[in-house]
Motif scaffolding. Structure first.
Motif, PDB file in Angstrom:
ATOM      1  N   VAL A  80       0.866  -1.204   0.206  1.00 27.93           N
ATOM      2  CA  VAL A  80       0.035  -0.239   0.030  1.00 27.93           C
ATOM      3  C   VAL A  80       0.933   1.086   0.131  1.00 27.93           C
ATOM      4  CG1 VAL A  80      -1.741   1.337   1.278  1.00 27.93           C
ATOM      5  CG2 VAL A  80      -1.913  -0.959   1.037  1.00 27.93           C
ATOM      6  N   SER A  81       1.783   1.080   0.948  1.00 28.47           N
ATOM      7  CA  SER A  81       2.853   2.421   0.889  1.00 28.47           C
ATOM      8  C   SER A  81       3.609   2.481  -0.345  1.00 28.47           C
ATOM      9  CB  SER A  81       3.627   2.571   2.272  1.00 28.47           C
ATOM     10  OG  SER A  81       4.403   1.366   2.198  1.00 28.47           O
ATOM     11  N   SER A  82       4.070   1.589  -1.017  1.00 27.60           N
ATOM     12  CA  SER A  82       4.941   1.799  -2.287  1.00 27.60           C
ATOM     13  C   SER A  82       4.058   2.113  -3.442  1.00 27.60           C
ATOM     14  CB  SER A  82       5.413   0.369  -2.375  1.00 27.60           C
ATOM     15  OG  SER A  82       6.385  -0.140  -1.230  1.00 27.60           O
ATOM     16  N   ALA A  83       2.656   1.573  -3.272  1.00 28.78           N
ATOM     17  CA  ALA A  83       1.610   2.073  -4.351  1.00 28.78           C
ATOM     18  C   ALA A  83       1.518   3.562  -4.398  1.00 28.78           C
ATOM     19  CB  ALA A  83       0.474   1.315  -4.320  1.00 28.78           C
ATOM     20  N   ALA A  84       1.296   3.920  -3.022  1.00 29.34           N
ATOM     21  CA  ALA A  84       1.055   5.617  -2.683  1.00 29.34           C
ATOM     22  C   ALA A  84       2.106   6.251  -3.192  1.00 29.34           C
ATOM     23  CB  ALA A  84       0.587   5.529  -1.533  1.00 29.34           C
ATOM     24  N   GLY A  85       3.420   5.785  -2.929  1.00 21.51           N
ATOM     25  CA  GLY A  85       4.642   6.682  -3.271  1.00 21.51           C
ATOM     26  C   GLY A  85       4.751   6.848  -4.792  1.00 21.51           C
ATOM     27  N   LEU A  86       4.330   5.751  -5.526  1.00 27.16           N
ATOM     28  CA  LEU A  86       4.461   5.792  -7.026  1.00 27.16           C
ATOM     29  C   LEU A  86       3.468   6.514  -7.674  1.00 27.16           C
ATOM     30  CD1 LEU A  86       5.405   2.020  -7.341  1.00 27.16           C
ATOM     31  CD2 LEU A  86       6.804   4.103  -8.323  1.00 27.16           C
ATOM     32  N   TRP A  87       2.393   6.469  -7.082  1.00 26.43           N
ATOM     33  CA  TRP A  87       1.009   7.116  -7.756  1.00 26.43           C
ATOM     34  C   TRP A  87       0.578   8.155  -7.288  1.00 26.43           C
ATOM     35  CZ3 TRP A  87       0.604   1.331  -7.957  1.00 26.43           C
ATOM     36  CH2 TRP A  87       1.109   0.747  -9.209  1.00 26.43           C
ATOM     37  N   ILE A  88       0.783   8.626  -6.037  1.00 28.40           N
ATOM     38  CA  ILE A  88       0.266   9.930  -5.574  1.00 28.40           C
ATOM     39  C   ILE A  88       1.382  11.067  -5.729  1.00 28.40           C
ATOM     40  CG2 ILE A  88      -0.622  11.030  -3.327  1.00 28.40           C
ATOM     41  CD1 ILE A  88      -1.444   8.453  -2.578  1.00 28.40           C
ATOM     42  N   PRO A  89       1.111  12.028  -6.365  1.00 28.19           N
ATOM     43  CA  PRO A  89       2.192  12.920  -6.839  1.00 28.19           C
ATOM     44  C   PRO A  89       2.444  13.718  -5.429  1.00 28.19           C
ATOM     45  CG  PRO A  89       0.548  13.178  -8.504  1.00 28.19           C
ATOM     46  CD  PRO A  89      -0.229  11.985  -7.495  1.00 28.19           C
ATOM     47  N   GLY A  90       3.632  13.982  -5.224  1.00 28.25           N
ATOM     48  CA  GLY A  90       3.818  14.977  -4.096  1.00 28.25           C
ATOM     49  C   GLY A  90       3.883  14.149  -2.511  1.00 28.25           C
ATOM     50  N   LEU A  91       3.647  12.854  -2.734  1.00 30.27           N
ATOM     51  CA  LEU A  91       3.606  12.382  -1.339  1.00 30.27           C
ATOM     52  C   LEU A  91       4.772  12.498  -0.605  1.00 30.27           C
ATOM     53  CD1 LEU A  91       2.111   9.268  -0.418  1.00 30.27           C
ATOM     54  CD2 LEU A  91       4.448   9.249   0.239  1.00 30.27           C
ATOM     55  N   TYR A  92       5.970  12.453  -1.085  1.00 29.00           N
ATOM     56  CA  TYR A  92       7.196  12.606  -0.489  1.00 29.00           C
ATOM     57  C   TYR A  92       7.577  14.074  -0.414  1.00 29.00           C
ATOM     58  CZ  TYR A  92       8.058   7.493  -0.681  1.00 29.00           C
ATOM     59  OH  TYR A  92       7.712   6.345  -0.651  1.00 29.00           O
ATOM     60  N   ARG A  93       7.551  14.863   0.613  1.00 29.28           N
ATOM     61  CA  ARG A  93       7.803  16.302   0.915  1.00 29.28           C
ATOM     62  C   ARG A  93       9.198  16.453   0.986  1.00 29.28           C
ATOM     63  NH1 ARG A  93       2.761  16.635   5.009  1.00 29.28           N
ATOM     64  NH2 ARG A  93       1.081  16.009   3.631  1.00 29.28           N
ATOM     65  N   ASP A  94      10.253  16.109   0.050  1.00 28.82           N
ATOM     66  CA  ASP A  94      11.622  16.041   0.333  1.00 28.82           C
ATOM     67  C   ASP A  94      12.158  16.553  -0.922  1.00 28.82           C
ATOM     68  OD1 ASP A  94      12.085  14.277   2.733  1.00 28.82           O
ATOM     69  OD2 ASP A  94      10.894  13.027   1.710  1.00 28.82           O
ATOM     70  N   ALA A  95      13.345  16.830  -0.929  1.00 26.82           N
ATOM     71  CA  ALA A  95      14.045  17.321  -2.145  1.00 26.82           C
ATOM     72  C   ALA A  95      13.719  16.358  -3.308  1.00 26.82           C
ATOM     73  CB  ALA A  95      15.723  17.510  -2.045  1.00 26.82           C
ATOM     74  N   PRO A  96      13.932  17.026  -4.637  1.00 23.26           N
ATOM     75  CA  PRO A  96      13.318  16.154  -5.774  1.00 23.26           C
ATOM     76  C   PRO A  96      14.145  14.767  -5.825  1.00 23.26           C
ATOM     77  CG  PRO A  96      13.647  18.272  -6.674  1.00 23.26           C
ATOM     78  CD  PRO A  96      13.929  18.423  -5.263  1.00 23.26           C
ATOM     79  N   ALA A  97      15.592  14.861  -5.567  1.00 20.79           N
ATOM     80  CA  ALA A  97      16.511  13.771  -5.501  1.00 20.79           C
ATOM     81  C   ALA A  97      16.089  12.719  -4.856  1.00 20.79           C
ATOM     82  CB  ALA A  97      18.013  14.088  -5.357  1.00 20.79           C
ATOM     83  N   THR A  98      15.920  13.180  -3.487  1.00 19.10           N
ATOM     84  CA  THR A  98      15.203  12.077  -2.674  1.00 19.10           C
ATOM     85  C   THR A  98      13.841  11.443  -2.657  1.00 19.10           C
ATOM     86  OG1 THR A  98      16.441  13.489  -0.708  1.00 19.10           O
ATOM     87  CG2 THR A  98      14.533  11.903  -0.145  1.00 19.10           C
ATOM     88  N   GLU A  99      13.012  12.417  -3.316  1.00 10.35           N
ATOM     89  CA  GLU A  99      11.664  11.965  -3.724  1.00 10.35           C
ATOM     90  C   GLU A  99      11.873  10.840  -4.872  1.00 10.35           C
ATOM     91  OE1 GLU A  99       7.365  13.591  -5.699  1.00 10.35           O
ATOM     92  OE2 GLU A  99       9.341  14.946  -5.570  1.00 10.35           O
ATOM     93  N   ALA A 100      12.770  11.050  -5.884  1.00  3.88           N
ATOM     94  CA  ALA A 100      12.895  10.109  -7.053  1.00  3.88           C
ATOM     95  C   ALA A 100      13.728   8.893  -6.473  1.00  3.88           C
ATOM     96  CB  ALA A 100      13.813  10.717  -7.976  1.00  3.88           C
ATOM     97  N   MET A 101      14.599   9.009  -5.427  1.00  2.00           N
ATOM     98  CA  MET A 101      15.128   7.871  -4.967  1.00  2.00           C
ATOM     99  C   MET A 101      14.248   7.034  -4.471  1.00  2.00           C
ATOM    100  SD  MET A 101      18.368   7.732  -2.075  1.00  2.00           S
ATOM    101  CE  MET A 101      17.225   8.222  -0.815  1.00  2.00           C
ATOM    102  N   PHE A 102      13.412   7.488  -3.370  1.00  2.00           N
ATOM    103  CA  PHE A 102      12.455   6.651  -2.748  1.00  2.00           C
ATOM    104  C   PHE A 102      11.213   6.013  -3.714  1.00  2.00           C
ATOM    105  CE2 PHE A 102      14.140   8.627   0.819  1.00  2.00           C
ATOM    106  CZ  PHE A 102      14.182   7.565   1.907  1.00  2.00           C
TER     107      PHE A 102
END
Length: 270
Positions: free
Chosen positions: A11-33
């Motif tokens: 569930v959390s992985s699907a959310a990270g992949l398909w919910i825009p802006g879920l990770y509130r980090d720098a673009p590099a960190t967001e892409a990494m996760f």
């Protein structure tokens, strides 16, 4: 606990992949996760479920793979827990990390280590696998120690990898690599070289976990390049070699561990 890990990870992985802006980090960190999320969703979650079901049927190979994927849950989700800002799936990440720690400890505590070690064939190339583990551990340990000591003397920041990270993210990577990869790999190599029972188990578990980690690293590079993160690269030329070493080490172990039916037939022969 494993079923809960599978559900929360998916569930959390699907959310990270398909919910825009879920990770509130720098673009590099967001892409990494997001790269890590892809591997968790398509490899780790279904792999854990399959390994758990096969373990319940008595497969020793599945039991080792199950423990290895739990070990990845500890290592991989430590990055989520300690390396990201608060987000909507924060509690799910904490739960996956905590449950992975507990499940791994209980799995190893209840493992018939001596029985599994005795099941390995006499021709198992333990010293070859030991050398491969050392080849994986020693270079990264030497580099990380050197760069850390250099910083202490010259105040020059430690060298980064091809994966673009902040200094805090790089610090966390150094900590987890030295504590959860380098030292365990060396200990497993020494124990396996001496044919100690725990050496067989530790080498197999760490090979599974390490292989998945490398796949996550490859995915993270691709996601950073796709996101056009400054300084990113889509390919690390060392990765095919590292992945091959993990695959060889794991294959050499698992092919010499007989299936449940083969082991039963072998015990039945007078």
């Amino acid at each position: 606990m494993t079923y809960m890990i599978v559900m929360l990870m998916a569930v959390s992985s699907a959310a990270g992949l398909w919910i825009p802006g879920l990770y509130r980090d720098a673009p590099a960190t967001e892409a990494m996760f997001r790269g890590y999320d892809l591997v968790s969703l398509i490899i780790v979650s279904p792999g854990l479920l399959a390994a758990t079901l096969l373990t319940r049927r008595g497969s020793a190979r599945a039991r080792l793979i199950w423990a290895g994927l739990l070990a990845y849950g500890v290592y991989g989700y430590a990055f989520y827990v300690f390396g990201t800002a608060f987000n909507d799936v924060f509690l799910a990440h904490v739960a996956v990390f905590t449950l992975s720690v507990a499940a791994l400890v209980l799995a190893l505590a209840n493992l018939d280590v001596v029985g599994i070690a005795n099941s390995f064939g006499e021709r198992t190339p333990v010293r070859t696998v030991s050398v491969l583990l050392l080849l994986l551990a020693v270079p990264i340990g030497a580099f990380w120690v050197f760069f850390s000591l250099r910083m202490a003397v010259t105040d020059q920041p430690p060298a980064d990898t091809l994966l673009v990270q902040s200094q805090s993210g790089l610090h966390l990577a150094y900590v987890l690599d030295l504590a959860l990869l380098v030292v365990p790999y060396v200990l497993a190599a020494v124990l396996l070289w001496r044919r100690a029972p725990w050496g067989y188990v530790a080498a197999a578990v760490l090979s599974v976990s390490g292989l998945v980690h490398q796949l996550s690293y490859i995915a993270a590079l691709a996601f950073q390049a796709q996101a056009e993160v400054p300084g990113s690269t889509a390919f690390d030329p060392q990765e095919p070699v590292i992945v091959a070493v993990f695959l060889i080490a794991l294959t050499l172990l698992l092919v010499n561990l007989p299936s449940r039916k083969r082991a039963a037939r072998a015990r039945a022969v007078p």
